[in-house]
Scaffold this active site. Structure first.
Site, PDB file in Angstrom:
ATOM      1  CE1 TYR A   1     -12.549 -17.533  13.624  1.00 13.58           C
ATOM      2  CE2 TYR A   1     -13.486 -15.730  14.903  1.00 13.58           C
ATOM      3  CZ  TYR A   1     -12.476 -16.639  14.683  1.00 13.58           C
ATOM      4  OH  TYR A   1     -11.400 -16.663  15.531  1.00 13.58           O
TER       5      TYR A   1
ATOM      6  CE1 TYR B   1      -4.452 -12.042  -3.233  1.00 15.74           C
ATOM      7  CE2 TYR B   1      -5.302 -12.851  -5.318  1.00 15.74           C
ATOM      8  CZ  TYR B   1      -5.329 -11.941  -4.288  1.00 15.74           C
ATOM      9  OH  TYR B   1      -6.252 -10.910  -4.317  1.00 15.74           O
TER      10      TYR B   1
ATOM     11  N   GLY C   1       0.841  -1.204   0.000  1.00 16.90           N
ATOM     12  CA  GLY C   1       0.000   0.000   0.000  1.00 16.90           C
ATOM     13  C   GLY C   1       0.873   1.249   0.000  1.00 16.90           C
TER      14      GLY C   1
ATOM     15  CB  VAL D   1      -3.827  -7.260   9.971  1.00 13.49           C
ATOM     16  CG1 VAL D   1      -4.249  -5.817   9.985  1.00 13.49           C
ATOM     17  CG2 VAL D   1      -3.687  -7.788   8.553  1.00 13.49           C
TER      18      VAL D   1
ATOM     19  CG  ASN E   1      -4.578 -11.745  14.154  1.00 12.13           C
ATOM     20  OD1 ASN E   1      -4.764 -12.492  15.118  1.00 12.13           O
ATOM     21  ND2 ASN E   1      -3.401 -11.623  13.575  1.00 12.13           N
TER      22      ASN E   1
ATOM     23  CE  LYS F   1      -7.193 -12.105  -0.761  1.00  9.43           C
ATOM     24  NZ  LYS F   1      -7.664 -11.072   0.205  1.00  9.43           N
TER      25      LYS F   1
END
Ligand code: UDP
Length: 311
Positions: A159, A145, A36, A57, A99, A149
């Site tokens: 969750y 990747y 970023g 994160v 997290n 994902k």
């Protein structure tokens, strides 16, 4: 709402910050600035509803105060970036998602995962519907990747099912627009950068592989609607307008009056390059009343203007 956006300084993260702030929400942006850029959110410095925390994160996340939503957008996202940072990509998709979900659970916040068309791999179903399970090479260069994902989607559903977290999963197809990094290696910044320098565009392979390009603002609208919806299963967001990479190169040369032409480069450098990609957006149309509104030429004009100041 008070919203945590991970990957806030990225291409899409920064547009999301703008959108939520424009709607009057409060945004906590988090980014470790691996891929970023702080310039993407520099205009938000001093905004009364915006806070930025430079943080990775993949470590435990602590946020003071309440949160209504967590949008997990942190990850290297271009093939060049995730080949450069393979372990970080796996960690942010796995530990980072864990997290971010943990924060959502603790704060009783809604959680939205930025997933990807890459979870379909080199697809054997065309166009790709959300119930297609994909064709991914676990140990290929894109595996870091794709599998991160895929794991992130599984964890998000776990969750939801085990902890009752209100979750959303957006599968993002190729998206372009201002704030992409000129050097991120993706086809839009590569081609536009080359065209603006008067160089030949580097088409990998014979250019017969296809992609379907969605302008960033359309995508952000889809994500905004998905967050506010009550749908827990994945939703494709992208533009179904499919084009071969060779035709795409020709279009960019036309729009920029580039005399440089096209050069074909060996396909082997992009092992595992999906041959086709087009979202089936029936679900987004039906559930969210969403579809793209900005055509490729208009979107590319905005994007070219952005890159003109940076080449
Ligand atoms: N590509 C290309 N020349 C470039 C960069 C990319 O021909 O300079 C091709 C690449 O091989 C792929 C498509 O453009 O088929 C889209 O690549 P990108 O890196 O943008 O993302 P992907 O959709 O593969 O994740």
């Amino acid at each position: 709402m008070r919203i945590l956006i991970t990957g806030a300084a990225g291409f899409l993260g920064s547009h999301l910050c703008d959108r939520f702030l424009a709607e009057g929400h409060e945004v906590v942006g988090m980014d470790n600035l691996l891929t970023g850029k702080i310039e993407n959110i520099a205009h938000l410095a001093g905004h009364e509803n915006f806070t930025f925390i430079k943080y990775n994160v993949t470590s435990y996340i602590y946020i003071d105060g309440p949160l209504d939503a967590v949008l997990h957008f942190a990850s290297p996202a271009s093939p060049i970036d995730y080949l450069t940072y393979p372990i970080q990509t796996l960690k942010v998709g796995s530990l980072g998602t864990h997290n971010a979900l943990g924060v959502a659970l603790a704060k009783q916040a809604r959680f939205l995962l930025a997933s990807t068309s890459e979870i379909y791999g080199d697809p054997l179903v065309h166009p790709q519907t959300e119930d297609y399970a994909g064709n991914v090479d676990t140990i290929g260069p894109r595996g870091v990747y794709d599998e991160a994902k895929r794991f992130a989607e599984a964890l998000t559903m776990a969750y939801h099912r085990a902890h009752g977290v209100e979750t959303r999963i957006v599968r993002i197809f190729n998206t372009y627009g201002p704030r992409m990094r000129l050097d991120d290696g993706r086809v839009v910044p590569n081609f536009v950068g080359q065209a603006l320098r008067g160089e030949p565009l580097t088409v990998y392979g014979d250019g017969s592989q296809t992609r379907s390009f969605c302008y960033a603002h359309d995508l952000i609208e889809g994500i905004y609607r998905l967050l506010l919806s009550d749908f827990n299963e994945p939703v494709n967001i992208g533009n179904p307008n499919e084009i071969s990479i060779l035709e795409f190169a020709q279009l960019i040369n036309t729009l920029t009056d580039n005399p440089g032409g096209i050069v074909f480069q060996e396909a082997s450098r992009i092992k595992g390059d999906p041959q086709t990609r087009q979202p089936d957006i029936t679900r987004a149309r039906t559930l969210l009343g969403w579809e793209p509104t900005i055509d490729l030429t208009t979107g590319l004009h905005h994007t070219i203007r952005y890159f003109q100041e940076r080449v």
